[in-house]
Write an enzyme that holds these catalytic residues in place. Structure first.
Site, PDB file in Angstrom:
ATOM      1  N   PRO A  91       0.749  -1.347   0.102  1.00 14.22           N
ATOM      2  CA  PRO A  91       0.070  -0.008   0.122  1.00 14.22           C
ATOM      3  C   PRO A  91       0.839   1.219   0.173  1.00 14.22           C
ATOM      4  CG  PRO A  91      -0.576  -1.349   1.883  1.00 14.22           C
ATOM      5  CD  PRO A  91       0.713  -2.028   1.234  1.00 14.22           C
ATOM      6  N   GLY A 101       1.849   5.101   1.054  1.00 14.77           N
ATOM      7  CA  GLY A 101       1.586   6.071   2.134  1.00 14.77           C
ATOM      8  C   GLY A 101       1.145   5.248   3.580  1.00 14.77           C
ATOM      9  N   LEU A 129       5.201   1.240   4.724  1.00 15.78           N
ATOM     10  CA  LEU A 129       5.621  -0.121   4.562  1.00 15.78           C
ATOM     11  C   LEU A 129       6.683   0.035   3.516  1.00 15.78           C
ATOM     12  CD1 LEU A 129       2.559  -2.235   4.481  1.00 15.78           C
ATOM     13  CD2 LEU A 129       4.137  -1.984   6.313  1.00 15.78           C
ATOM     14  N   SER A 163       6.600   1.682   0.388  1.00 14.20           N
ATOM     15  CA  SER A 163       6.390   1.331  -1.012  1.00 14.20           C
ATOM     16  C   SER A 163       7.229   1.968  -2.027  1.00 14.20           C
ATOM     17  CB  SER A 163       4.819   1.770  -1.267  1.00 14.20           C
ATOM     18  OG  SER A 163       4.664   3.051  -1.197  1.00 14.20           O
ATOM     19  N   SER A 164       7.600   3.469  -1.748  1.00 21.86           N
ATOM     20  CA  SER A 164       8.420   4.026  -3.004  1.00 21.86           C
ATOM     21  C   SER A 164       9.963   3.306  -2.677  1.00 21.86           C
ATOM     22  CB  SER A 164       8.597   5.527  -2.391  1.00 21.86           C
ATOM     23  OG  SER A 164       9.360   5.638  -1.066  1.00 21.86           O
ATOM     24  N   ALA A 202      10.853   0.363  -2.121  1.00 25.54           N
ATOM     25  CA  ALA A 202      10.562  -1.271  -2.558  1.00 25.54           C
ATOM     26  C   ALA A 202      10.558  -1.074  -4.444  1.00 25.54           C
ATOM     27  CB  ALA A 202       9.515  -1.889  -2.232  1.00 25.54           C
ATOM     28  N   ASP A 212      14.943   3.246   5.029  1.00 29.78           N
ATOM     29  CA  ASP A 212      13.953   2.225   4.398  1.00 29.78           C
ATOM     30  C   ASP A 212      14.668   1.538   3.125  1.00 29.78           C
ATOM     31  OD1 ASP A 212      12.050   3.464   6.021  1.00 29.78           O
ATOM     32  OD2 ASP A 212      10.615   4.363   4.438  1.00 29.78           O
TER      33      ASP A 212
HETATM   34  C1  MEV Z   1       9.775   6.429   7.668  1.00 28.91           C
HETATM   35  O1  MEV Z   1       9.688   5.079   7.195  1.00 28.91           O
HETATM   36  C2  MEV Z   1      10.537   6.552   8.831  1.00 28.91           C
HETATM   37  C3  MEV Z   1      11.009   8.263   9.479  1.00 28.91           C
HETATM   38  O2  MEV Z   1      11.703   7.766  10.351  1.00 28.91           O
HETATM   39  C4  MEV Z   1      11.602   8.864   8.449  1.00 28.91           C
HETATM   40  C5  MEV Z   1      12.812   8.544   7.915  1.00 28.91           C
HETATM   41  O3  MEV Z   1      13.765   7.714   8.717  1.00 28.91           O
HETATM   42  O4  MEV Z   1      13.442   8.893   6.875  1.00 28.91           O
HETATM   43  C6  MEV Z   1       9.750   8.632   9.996  1.00 28.91           C
END
Ligand code: MEV
Length: 307
Positions: A94, A96, A99, A101-102, A104, A145
């Site tokens: 999903p 936003g 998880l 997504s961008s 991955a 991420d």
């Molecule tokens: C986003 O998945 C995690 C945050 O800590 C932002 C980041 O680490 O870049 C909110």
């Protein structure tokens, strides 16, 4: 034809504070994936079709689309011109929802190009290339991420330091619940930055407290001490609430999971929407899933994080 995929991720603990150089732990979700397929075609151009967004474009160095920028950096790194053909991208993750997504989608694209051009890339290079897109999507991302997704392994992450992938001795009994509220990571990260600038001492203390939780969580994770890890997830959620990144809906899901017997629960990712994770005793997992659905979760994944 070449095909590559990349997993989703969830942040176990440490989000937001990780942007301010405190440690965080993220884990891959292997069975939720983004896919990229490259089919060679005559004509000389690289056509891109993002199926979920119903977007089509032809790659060029002038495009500012984050994925086009990732493709440019990948071609530079590989020392290649774009392959002629069709690059199709689709994802089960999903958008936003916290998880990844961008990251991955971009990882699947980097992998399929590397494969099509017969030039495999190691995970640190993949993570570096995908980070170029993450900056455009998310503003000032920590890099966690793209790193956990490139390694597809649990990661101990400190911004600016080499990531430390680690092995799990036991599967983590996690339930992931999607609140159905989409929130842009970029907006939440920008809000935290504003608050930090306005109230430095208070936010630094919150980040320190989260860093402390993350250190203790790593020990609990290594020992597979789920009651202790659950208590730490609860503490982390409380600190994220104090930071202003939770929402009534996320709090309700966290509460529902705890009341149904979870060892602990917290929002996961940027907040204001997205997902909640619950550490669920296997004997209570069914009840926890029902409780999360009753409390308004749109999707509940019982996918465990396996060693
Ligand atoms: C986003 O998945 C995690 C945050 O800590 C932002 C980041 O680490 O870049 C909110």
């Amino acid at each position: 034809m070449d095909h590559a995929s990349a997993c989703a991720k969830i942040i176990l603990c440490g989000e937001h504070a990780v942007v301010y150089t405190r440690p965080a732990i993220a884990v891959p979700i292997h069975d939720l994936r983004a896919h990229a397929t490259f089919t060679p075609q005559a004509g000389g151009a690289l056509h891109v079709h993002l199926e979920d967004l119903d977007e089509r474009w032809v790659w060029s160095t002038h495009l500012q689309h984050p994925l086009a920028v990732v493709i440019s950096h990948t071609l530079d790194t590989l020392g290649q011109t774009p392959p002629s053909g069709m690059l199709q991208v689709r994802s089960d993750i999903p958008i936003g929802g916290g998880l990844g997504s961008s990251a991955a989608v971009a990882t699947a694209v980097v992998r399929v190009l590397a494969q099509a051009l017969h030039h495999p890339l190691p995970p640190d290079e993949v993570a570096r290339l995908v980070y170029e897109g993450e900056k455009l999507w998310h503003g000032t991302p920590s890099g966690i991420d793209n790193t956990v997704i490139a390694y597809e392994q649990p990661i101990w992450f400190v911004k600016g330091a080499p990531p430390e992938p680690f092995e799990l001795s036991h599967p983590i009994p996690l339930v992931i619940a999607d609140s159905g509220q989409a929130a842009a990571t970029r907006d939440v990260v920008a809000y935290v930055r504003q608050q930090w600038e306005a109230q430095k001492a208070r936010y630094e203390a919150l980040f320190d407290a989260i860093g402390h939780v993350v250190h203790r969580a790593r020990d609990a994770l290594v020992r597979a001490d789920w009651p202790e890890l659950g208590a730490l997830l609860n503490e982390n959620h409380y600190l994220l609430e104090q930071m202003g990144v939770s929402s009534p809906q996320l709090d309700a899901l966290v509460q529902a999971a705890r009341e149904a017997g979870a060892w602990g629960a917290k929002l996961a990712g940027a907040g204001w929407g997205g997902n909640v994770i619950a550490l669920a005793p296997p004997s209570r997992a069914g009840e926890i899933v029902h409780a999360l659905r009753r409390a308004g979760a749109q999707h509940v994944y019982t996918t465990g994080v396996t060693p």
